[in-house]
Design an enzyme around this catalytic site. Sequence first.
Site, PDB file in Angstrom:
ATOM      1  CG  ASP A  11     -14.796 -45.419  11.701  1.00 26.53           C
ATOM      2  OD1 ASP A  11     -15.617 -46.076  12.357  1.00 26.53           O
ATOM      3  OD2 ASP A  11     -13.929 -45.931  10.955  1.00 26.53           O
ATOM      4  CG  ASP A  13     -12.956 -50.961  14.797  1.00 21.80           C
ATOM      5  OD1 ASP A  13     -12.165 -50.667  15.703  1.00 21.80           O
ATOM      6  OD2 ASP A  13     -14.012 -51.585  14.989  1.00 21.80           O
TER       7      ASP A  13
END
Length: 202
Positions: A11, A13
Amino acid sequence: MSIKAKVLFLDRDGTINEDLIGGYVTELDQFRLIPKSDEAIALARKAGFKIVIVSNQACLAKGMASEEKINAVNAYMQSLLIKNGASYDLCYFAPYHPKYPHPKYDAYKSWRKPETGMVAQALQDFQKMGLEVDKNDSYFIGDKQVDVLCGKRSGLRQILVRTGHGEVDACREKDTHPEFIADDLYDAVANYILPKYSGGNA
Ligand SMILES: [Mg+2]
C-alpha cells in the site's frame, strides 16, 4: 518456463509515506516518506523481492486530482526511493469509488481494495515478463483492514502496519486477522520477513 518471483505488494499512503488523514496526497510537497520505509524497500530488494505499489486513489473518481498529478506523485516517490537504493517495479492505483460514478473509472471497480484487481493485473504483468509470483513467499503490507483483506483474497501473506490508519481495531472487529502486525514497514521487512530468508537478523 517462467521464473518464480517473490513479491512485496505495498500500500502507499500510510505505509510508505505519511497519510494525510482525511485527505489525498496529490502534490509533491505533501509526499513525505515514513522514516526508514525506503530502507525497508532497499533491504527487501537486496533479498530478491520485487516491489509492487497498490494504492486506492478515489480522488480521481471524486474529481479532486488528475491522473497526471497522481503519476507525478508516484514518479516523485520513485525518485526518493532510488536515492536510497530502493525502487518499485510496478505501480497501480485504483481510481474508482462506489459513490462517485465516473464514465472512465467505473471499469476499474474490481481494482478498488479490498477487491483484488490490482494484484491480478500485477500477476499478469509479471507473467508477460516471464515471472510467476510465488504466493507462499509474497506479502501484502498495508495500514488498513482493506489491505489485509485484499491480501487474503489474493492468496498472499499479510502484514498490517501501525503507521497511517493502523487499523488494528478494524481488523479485529471485521474478523480480518493479518498474519503479523508490525510497527511500520521497516519492522515488517526487517523483523518479520527477512529473518525467514537470512536465517537470522536482517
Ligand atoms: Mg493506506
